[in-house]
Enzyme design. Sequence first.
Site, PDB file in Angstrom:
ATOM      1  N   HIS A   1       0.876  -1.190   0.000  1.00 12.14           N
ATOM      2  CA  HIS A   1       0.000   0.000   0.000  1.00 12.14           C
ATOM      3  C   HIS A   1       0.906   1.231   0.000  1.00 12.14           C
ATOM      4  O   HIS A   1       1.477   1.591   1.024  1.00 12.14           O
ATOM      5  CB  HIS A   1      -0.908   0.002   1.234  1.00 12.14           C
ATOM      6  CG  HIS A   1      -1.855   1.167   1.288  1.00 12.14           C
ATOM      7  ND1 HIS A   1      -3.202   1.006   1.546  1.00 12.14           N
ATOM      8  CD2 HIS A   1      -1.670   2.492   1.128  1.00 12.14           C
ATOM      9  CE1 HIS A   1      -3.796   2.191   1.543  1.00 12.14           C
ATOM     10  NE2 HIS A   1      -2.877   3.120   1.302  1.00 12.14           N
TER      11      HIS A   1
ATOM     12  N   ASP B   1       1.549   2.504   3.525  1.00 10.99           N
ATOM     13  CA  ASP B   1       0.702   3.697   3.407  1.00 10.99           C
ATOM     14  C   ASP B   1       1.552   4.960   3.500  1.00 10.99           C
ATOM     15  O   ASP B   1       1.105   5.994   4.000  1.00 10.99           O
ATOM     16  CB  ASP B   1      -0.427   3.715   4.450  1.00 10.99           C
ATOM     17  CG  ASP B   1      -1.510   4.736   4.100  1.00 10.99           C
ATOM     18  OD1 ASP B   1      -1.546   5.195   2.946  1.00 10.99           O
ATOM     19  OD2 ASP B   1      -2.304   5.091   4.999  1.00 10.99           O
TER      20      ASP B   1
ATOM     21  N   HIS C   1     -10.466   1.155   1.655  1.00 14.84           N
ATOM     22  CA  HIS C   1     -10.193   2.070   2.771  1.00 14.84           C
ATOM     23  C   HIS C   1     -11.455   2.010   3.633  1.00 14.84           C
ATOM     24  O   HIS C   1     -12.454   2.657   3.320  1.00 14.84           O
ATOM     25  CB  HIS C   1      -9.943   3.488   2.258  1.00 14.84           C
ATOM     26  CG  HIS C   1      -9.616   4.455   3.356  1.00 14.84           C
ATOM     27  ND1 HIS C   1      -8.443   5.176   3.401  1.00 14.84           N
ATOM     28  CD2 HIS C   1     -10.305   4.811   4.479  1.00 14.84           C
ATOM     29  CE1 HIS C   1      -8.426   5.932   4.491  1.00 14.84           C
ATOM     30  NE2 HIS C   1      -9.550   5.734   5.163  1.00 14.84           N
TER      31      HIS C   1
HETATM   32  C1  NCD Z   1      -3.370   9.054   2.232  1.00 12.71           C
HETATM   33  C2  NCD Z   1      -2.966  10.113   1.216  1.00 12.71           C
HETATM   34  O1  NCD Z   1      -2.470  11.171   1.614  1.00 12.71           O
HETATM   35  O2  NCD Z   1      -3.134   9.859   0.018  1.00 12.71           O
HETATM   36  N1  NCD Z   1      -3.399   9.656   3.543  1.00 12.71           N
HETATM   37  C3  NCD Z   1      -3.322   9.012   4.724  1.00 12.71           C
HETATM   38  O3  NCD Z   1      -3.470   9.680   5.746  1.00 12.71           O
HETATM   39  N2  NCD Z   1      -3.079   7.732   4.808  1.00 12.71           N
HETATM   40  C4  NCD Z   1      -4.681   8.469   1.825  1.00 12.71           C
HETATM   41  C5  NCD Z   1      -5.097   7.255   2.625  1.00 12.71           C
HETATM   42  O4  NCD Z   1      -4.538   6.159   2.471  1.00 12.71           O
HETATM   43  O5  NCD Z   1      -6.007   7.411   3.438  1.00 12.71           O
HETATM   44 ZN    ZN Z   2      -3.167   5.076   1.700  1.00 10.73          ZN
END
Ligand code: NCD
Ligand code: ZN
Length: 339
Positions: free
Chosen positions: A14, A242, A136
Amino acid sequence: MPQQLLLHSPLDMHLHLRDGEMLQKIAKESAYSFCGAIVMPNLTTPVTTKEAVIAYKERIKEAIGEEKFEPYMTLFFKSDFDRTFLESLKAHITAIKLYPAGITTNSFGGVSGFDIQTLQKTLQAMSDLEIPLCIHGETNGFVMDREAEFVPIYERLATAFPKLKIIMEHITTKASVEALERHENLYATITLHHLLITLDDVAGGLLRPHLFCKPIAKHPKDREALLDVALKAHPKVMFGSDSAPHPKEAKETCGCAAGIFTAPIALQMLAELFEKHGSLEKLGDFVSGNAKRIYSITPLSKTVVLEKSPFRVREHYNGVVPMFANETIAYIIKEVING
Ligand code: NCD
Ligand code: ZN
């Protein structure tokens, strides 16, 4: 000689690589230490067409240059995708990412209702074509309860489409960990930061904008539940950073953007964490083995040599502040061997 640790073909399941200038600034941080990543489609204009997927992949490849790294592409879920369209895309994508509308960065074109009938056509086609669904999973309820409130939706979808692989992205709660056990077709990614921090670290003292992300870090008991499955490399969980870079000005401002930039330090910190808990022998499955099996992929071969040696994390990478900026961490990446 300092203690060394070899990781074979680490995968980030991710990742936000962004586009344009930001892509140029940060792509190599992932491409250096990982052999591939599931690339999120939430660009300013989300990736919803075949042309957009192909063109975005090209831009990523250009940005990573010589690095041996496979961008596993995803499409931004729309409930009107039909079978013919998905068939034409199958060779170009590894998964489809579903966002509830407006729940996070660039998700305004996401899904606003989860009744099975509306989603039936697309999800059945995905199930038939064996395209995994990444979600998500947050409602628009109270921020600390959003993920737990989404669990019944995960479960309804898992029951309605038993052959569809559903990946609960970046889980942060005990409730999500428990749902893994109830449905064969539910899987999860877990981030580094959710294994390390709770809400206390974000807002318990002075506010730490660089630790602000969606889903927000939760309670210690939730972190314990995540640690439990990550450290034993439970077969249904995989590492997904992420890593979500934003310019420093967008983080250190009134109205801080959500997202933590972890790509440059992710493997080093995972090694430190797994070592602390006496689980180093499980790290390979958590960052590679499980993902290979769950996604049925054969990644590029790359060996990352980590060494236990103190390292001060840079203050920023081209203006993007990483997690642990200016702090000393225990491992460095000594060498990356292509093979
Ligand atoms: C992510 C982003 O900035 O694209 N932000 C986050 O806080 N994780 C989007 C997401 O995965 O929710
Ligand atoms: Zn993300």
